[in-house]
Design an enzyme around this catalytic site. Structure first.
Site: not given
Length: 450
Positions: A17, A80, A104, A171, A228, A361
């Site tokens: 994405r 996962t 992320d 979750n 994402n 200067n």
């Protein structure tokens, strides 16, 4: 004595994405890759082991981490639970507490991680600790079904009943477990679900089925905001910048238009610093007390001592060091420039690869000509030297203490202390020439119109 801690950071996703050649977790917030924000929080816990699970663009992650964590590859990517399993070899022989984090989800406070570890070590010895939150809109998040702080069931949104979807506790994906429990439970996870993936959340349900308790720790939704897409990245940047602005003002800085000031992750501000509108700080900026930074200035990699004034419309680049009460004015650019106490360049000047002595200067339109197309060269300007307007200092060159460079000079040889250097062609005067020229051209133009 507390148990050793390990962190498993999941970063194997393709991040499609984002539509980017850069790995999703390396997109910066406040000038720092989001993954490194997370790793800094992890480091606050002094972990014994850090394992990052990678997949796509693993070489980018390896370069960004620079050997500060072990990398392990998830291929193919089967969910996962399967991702966490890939860290088992890297944690062989480790018998401590394990945090499961996501690359992320960069802004989980170290204190929240510690709370999860502390809950894991409580007297009732939960098998798994789940970090949960209540978002404004639960959307497609998995749900956490609880009884007090005990987790009764974990369920992904796509597999949840209507009654379970009505629960607002969601979750975050972050968990903590003892290493010996974690991998034993993961070995029993199956892909018997709608997505045919090995879900990490199933370790809670398996532990419950074994008669063991699992506990929940709650946190704010902002702490576990995932990124994402480019839009979510921009939202995270805005949230982070708002926090840094509040932090700066609480620390004694005045921001005239806070929403227009942009900080980097490592920006340091002293007290009684005034920042006008539209100022951008890149990485590596340190500002001492009583500094004024005027509008529309861009500063990165610079150290600014007390009492300095910068801008408006100034650009300070990497390696700039301003001594006490030095001044950089409008449309002045510096790079690897060291200015001594009270030195000033007020207008329309480029100072690159230069050391400027105290009280010197630099006149408007001055340029240090530091690059010949192949190499960079140094310019040294002594204390209280005066560089006239529209001068070109052709490096390598040294202008001595109290020396004067006359306006319009192109200086390619050293100027001794106290000397005047004037490099100009002799002025030629032709009396009446301009009048004769105008008369001739007007007659010519008139003839062309006939």
């Amino acid at each position: 004595m507390s148990n050793p801690i390990a962190a498993i950071v999941l970063a194997a996703g393709k991040g499609t994405r984002m539509k980017s050649d850069l790995h999703k977790v390396l997109h910066p917030i406040g000038g720092r890759p989001m993954l490194l924000h997370l790793m800094a929080s992890v480091d606050a816990l002094s972990p014994a082991k850090k394992v990052v699970v990678v997949g796509d663009k693993a070489d980018q992650l390896e370069a960004a981490l620079g050997g500060t964590a072990d990398l392990t590859v998830q291929d193919p990517q089967l969910g996962t639970g399967h991702a966490v399993q890939q860290a088992e070899t890297a944690l062989a022989g480790f018998d401590g507490d394990v945090l499961i984090l996501y690359g992320d989800v960069p802004f989980v406070p170290a204190a929240t991680m510690q709370t999860m570890i502390d809950r894991l070590g409580a007297a009732d010895a939960p098998a798994v600790v789940v970090l949960a939150f209540e978002p404004a809109d639960p959307l497609q998040y998995g749900r956490v079904i609880t009884d007090g702080d005990r987790v009764v069931k974990m369920v992904e949104h796509k597999d949840a009943t209507d009654a379970e979807r009505a629960v607002r506790l969601c979750n975050s994906g972050l968990m903590a477990a003892k290493a010996r429990d974690l991998f034993a439970l993961l070995a029993r996870v199956t892909d018997d679900n709608a997505a045919k993936e090995f879900y990490l959340v199933d370790i809670v349900n398996i532990a419950n089925a074994d008669g063991r308790s699992c506990a929940v720790v709650k946190t704010d939704a902002d702490d576990v905001a995932g990124i994402n897409s480019r839009a979510e990245l921009a939202a995270a940047e805005a949230q982070w910048q708002a926090f840094k602005r509040d932090e700066a003002m609480a620390g004694g800085a005045s921001l005239r238009a806070p929403d227009t000031v942009w900080f980097s992750w490592d920006t340091e501000l002293g007290r009684d610093v005034t920042i006008e509108p539209n100022v951008f700080f890149g990485p590596g900026v340190k500002v001492a007390d009583n500094v004024t930074i005027r509008a529309n200035s861009h500063i990165e990699g610079a150290t600014i001592a007390s009492g300095c004034e910068v801008g408006p419309f100034a650009r300070l680049r990497l390696g700039t060091i301003l001594g006490e009460k030095a001044k950089i004015g409008n449309f002045v650019e510096t790079k690897k420039a060291v200015l001594g106490k009270g030195a000033k360049a007020n207008h329309l000047t480029y100072l690159g690869d230069v050391t400027v002595g105290a009280g010197a200067n630099i006149g408007a339109g001055t340029i240090t000509c530091n690059y010949d197309g192949y190499f960079k060269y140094q310019t040294v300007i002594g204390e209280n030297a005066f560089i006239g307007s529209n001068s070109a200092l052709i490096a390598p060159v040294t202008i001595g203490r109290d020396a004067i460079v006359a306006a319009g000079s192109a200086v390619s040889r050293d100027v001794a202390a106290g000397d005047l250097r004037m490099v100009r062609a002799e002025q030629l005067v032709k009396p009446g020439w301009a009048d004769r020229f105008h008369d001739t051209m007007r007659k010519k133009k008139a003839a062309e119109k006939k």
